[in-house]
Motif scaffolding. Structure first.
Motif: not given
Lengths: 210, 549, 133
Positions: A107-110, A152-162
């Motif tokens: 996830g961090l690599v992404f 992409t920022s919304l998606h990244a935000l969801h990744m950060i929450i995950g």
């Protein structure tokens, strides 16, 4: 240390009811996420239909190799997430920790690759509202990049929450509070993570390939 | 199912008195009361704004406030009433309190999430109140772009942020309800034994889950445009402001059903209880609730008939809008048929219920006018629309909310409310409401546009009538505040089931214990078994009460 | 009925551990292949077939994740219901908005006669004063 009795909250009749409730809760939450991303993706698709040539040309400015790399990274993290759920079910703490760490690492690599892409776009004066400079594509290219950054920022935000939730899971697993009786937290986090993956599966062709 | 072996007087209210025991409670009943306090405050803030602009509209000129202030007042009224009162009103207060009781559960499925949803609500409210205190916002509750994203110089961002946040509160509540209804019903409580209120909570939650995220995303996009200059709805870049309207109304039209479906559930409970009769056509009412929830998502384009929307899409939306009238009418017919041959009592909740049926019918039928594209061209954005949706939201949702609060007040607090005062307030609200909003139908038909600060003199008579009605309505709303508070200390104890009603919530003590039921009941009958299981105490109580008066 | 389904569901992780790992790896490989396919397809001159091909591959990939990684296959009827609801309402949402955009230029009013196309100030009757009486 966690027994079936200890994992059961007072207001549930039995552990099956509790697990069903937790799973259903996450599925229904994902239903709202579908509508949430659905709104954003629909916005993008409509603008893409209204301005096909500019959007296609602007989309070609994105880095296809980096996008592909990120897709592979995220799919791999989905695999490791599924494997952590297996480890949680079987109560193998070391493997659970390992797969969770791997998922977080991917996830961090992404996010890192995403940050590189964003920086490149910044360097090319492609960030709306910040430094966007229209070129021969005209002002509508800005609309594409506005949609691109929003999605992409919304998606990244969801990744950060995950990732944050997985951090909590790692802590719980480290303390031995996850196991064959208490695997639901891992399972529902897995559902969420796979959903985030699905969103990217759609964003990747829509933004990078078409 | 008899609850005889209860240790007396250990209930959710006296389970702890500290502030902490309230603010950190995970008991759905206490959270419901927290919501009750919060939304009552919001109701009076929103109401105060209405009082001010109704006063101002007494005269054709701008006498009381300036035009900018007037714009901020109606925006504040709309935002607060829609997002912070009507949408949470019945679900978050009555639904929270009653849902676990009605299905024989000890709590909602996720008690912590439930508490969180209240704090999220408070956070969203805080942002919006902050915006109001610091000068307000003048965009109207619809936040249309490009005015919102580009031109307005008021506190759009913090208001929108408040609305964005409060959306999560209703999502969390709805999620909790759906999971609870699916997984935690008492043994024997099959789907078609569920009380109709639970069914409408189910349908409402469905609408909230599917609609609210779209509002969140559109507010997010507007915030990107206004805050960061992203230009997503900017025509100069090829964006389309109408797309904003599509996304906005995809949520905000179903939001009307978020308000009125729970109201319909309350009314179904009240009508059947006070007619002492099994509800007519239970299955049809259930299917109508689900039908409204689904059809409600197909009609949003009727808000955009006079915008640049395609006329063909307008036709489709018009036809689909007519379809929603079918399940709504089924419900009205079923309530009426339930009354037929019933042993009708005119206690306060029933007065509200009867008022609801009439006012909702007017509101619904005028909706058909607006769904007709040609008529809509004439009355679009006039007071006709204002009157129409107030008949649904105030005449419908608020009447049902108040009726429900009266009906379940004995269960919530353990005490009766004063019947005479309650009937007076019900009557005042009914009269005041009609006087306020019926003239607005005429005003709108004559052509007075909504949201205008000044108007031609020939409209003054009807505006004065409307403002006079609003003052009666205002007193009608203040009265319950007073007598409900009074009743907490001075009213007689209600007993477990003062109405002789069926339903699991009446089989536990009043107020219920923290765990709701000492033993989880097993359900063996249909929900509204008033005929075979007739309880004569209600008749006796009615006679005694009239003798007392 | 649903409790039964969930007992099965609970069991998926418990018993057949090696089997499910194998399944996951197979799905993972399939996802990689499909990713390669969609990237390859974007480099081939497909003309107007670009979009359908890309979307179809994305849908297949999403279904693989949904059915196997998220255990929809073998999940309860309720989970299918939730997924169906998501699909159904997302479709309603997109298709009704799309219907508007698709049909906007179907009807354009016929051009007005030339004399009406030229803007003319409305005639102000001399009796009406410009401001309020």
């Amino acid at each position: 240390m966690s027994s079936s009795a200890g994992a059961l909250a007072h207001h549930f009749a039995n552990i099956h009811q509790q697990r069903t409730a937790a799973r259903l809760g996450m599925w229904i939450f994902l239903l709202t996420e579908v509508m949430f991303f659905g709104g954003a993706i629909a916005t993008y698709c409509i603008y893409r239909t209204l301005h096909p040539y500019v959007f296609e040309a602007a989309g070609r400015e994105l880095s296809k190799p980096l996008g592909t790399l990120n897709t592979v990274v995220l799919i791999t993290s989905s695999l490791t997430m599924a494997l952590s759920v297996v480890a949680a079910h079987s109560g193998n703490r070391r493997r659970l920790l390992g797969w969770l760490a791997a998922t977080m690492g991917l996830g961090l690599v992404f996010l890192g690759v995403k940050a590189i892409e964003w920086y490149t776009e910044y360097a090319h004066h492609r960030v709306p509202g910040l430094n966007f400079t229209p070129d021969e594509l005209g002002p509508t290219a800005e609309l594409f990049f506005a949609c691109y950054f929003a999605l992409t920022s919304l998606h990244a935000l969801h990744m950060i929450i995950g990732l944050a939730v997985m951090g909590v899971l790692v802590r719980l697993a480290y303390q031995g509070r996850l196991g064959p009786e208490r695997f639901i937290p891992v399972e529902v986090t897995g559902l969420y993570w796979h959903f985030v993956d699905i969103v990217w599966i759609f964003l990747f062709p829509l933004l990078y390939l078409l | 199912m008899k609850m005889s072996a209860i240790e007396p007087r250990t209930d959710y209210l006296n389970a702890g008195y500290s502030v902490r025991s309230w603010l950190l409670t995970q008991d759905h009943k206490r959270i419901a009361l927290l919501y009750l306090l919060a939304i009552t405050c919001m109701f009076f803030i929103g109401g105060a704004a209405a009082v001010l602009f109704r006063l101002d509209l007494m005269t054709p000129d701008a006498d009381l406030v300036q035009s900018e202030t007037y714009n901020k007042l109606f925006t504040m009224h709309g935002v607060i009433m829609v997002f912070f009162f009507l949408i949470p009103s019945i679900p978050a207060v009555l639904g929270n309190f009653l849902l676990p009781l009605m299905i024989g559960a000890r709590d909602l499925a996720f008690p912590k999430l439930n508490l969180l949803s209240w704090y999220v609500f408070i956070a969203g409210g805080a942002f919006t109140i902050w915006a109001i205190v610091h000068g307000g916002v003048d965009t109207g509750w619809t936040f249309y772009t490009p005015y919102t994203s580009t031109y307005s110089n008021t506190h759009v961002m913090s208001t929108a942020l408040g609305v964005f946040i409060v959306g999560f509160s209703s999502i969390l509540t709805a999620l909790n309800f759906l999971v609870t209804i699916h997984t935690m019903r008492a043994p024997g409580l099959t789907w078609f034994r569920l009380p109709l209120f639970v069914w409408t909570m189910y349908a409402t939650s469905l609408v909230i889950m599917l609609g609210t995220p779209v509002l969140s995303i559109v507010i997010f996009l507007v915030a990107l445009e206004r805050g960061l200059g992203f230009g997503i709805f900017d025509p100069a870049l090829g964006g389309d402001p109408l797309l904003f309207q599509h996304l906005f109304w995809f949520y905000s039209h179903p939001a009307v059903y978020i308000m009125v479906l729970p109201a319909m559930g309350v009314i179904s409970e009240l009508v059947t209880c006070f007619a002492r009769k099994r509800v007519f056509g239970y299955h049809f009412i259930v299917l109508a609730s689900l039908g409204i929830a689904v059809l409600g998502f197909l009609v949003w384009g009727h808000h955009m008939f006079v915008s640049g929307q395609s006329v063909y899409a307008g036709m489709v939306f018009s036809i689909l809008s007519f379809l929603v009238a079918v399940p709504s009418a089924i419900k009205v017919f079923n309530w009426t048929a339930t009354l037929y041959g019933g042993q009708i009592g005119y206690e306060t909740p029933m007065l509200y219920a009867l008022g609801f049926v009439g006012l909702f019918t007017i509101g619904g039928l005028t909706g058909l006018f607006l769904a007709t594209t040609a008529v809509d061209v004439h009355v679009h954005d006039t007071y006709f629309v204002v009157a129409h949706f107030h008949y649904i939201m105030v005449g419908g949702a608020v009447m049902a909310y108040l009726g429900g609060i009266h009906y379940w007040w004995p269960k919530i607090t353990g005490r009766m409310y004063p019947e005479w005062w309650a009937r007076l307030s019900a009557l005042m609200i009914f009269v005041g409401f009609n006087l306020t909003f019926f003239p607005q139908f005429i005003l709108g038909y004559l052509g007075m546009p909504r949201r205008y600060h000044v108007y031609p003199e020939e409209f003054q008579m009807l505006n004065v009538l409307s403002s006079a009605g609003a003052s009666i309505l205002g007193v009608g709303y203040l009265l319950p505040m007073a007598y409900f508070t009074w009743s907490l200390w001075y009213s007689p104890l209600a007993g477990d089931n003062p109405w002789g009603a069926t339903g699991l919530e009446w089989q536990t003590t009043s107020p219920p214990p923290t765990e709701n039921f000492p033993v989880i009941p097993t359900v063996v009958t249909e929900p509204y078994d008033y005929e075979t299981n007739s309880d004569q105490t209600i008749t006796v109580r009615r006679q005694g009460e009239f003798a007392h008066e | 009925m649903s409790a039964h389904a969930h007992q099965q569901h609970d069991a998926t992780g418990h018993h057949d551990e090696a089997g499910s790992v194998k399944l996951y790896v197979t799905i993972f490989v399939a996802l990689l292949v499909l990713t390669a396919a969609t990237v390859a397809a974007s480099n081939v001159p497909l003309g107007r077939w670009h979009i359908p091909v890309a979307i179809s591959i994305a849908v297949i990939k999403a279904l693989l994740v949904l059915l196997f990684f998220m255990h929809l296959l073998g999940g309860s009827r309720l989970q299918w219901l939730v997924v169906a609801a998501a699909g159904c309402f997302a479709t309603i949402f997109v298709s009704l908005i799309g219907a508007d955009y698709a049909s906007r230029d179907w009807y354009l009013p016929p051009p007005a006669p030339l004399e009406q196309q030229i803007w003319q100030p409305a005639e102000i009757p001399p009796s009406a004063p410009a401001d309020k009486p």
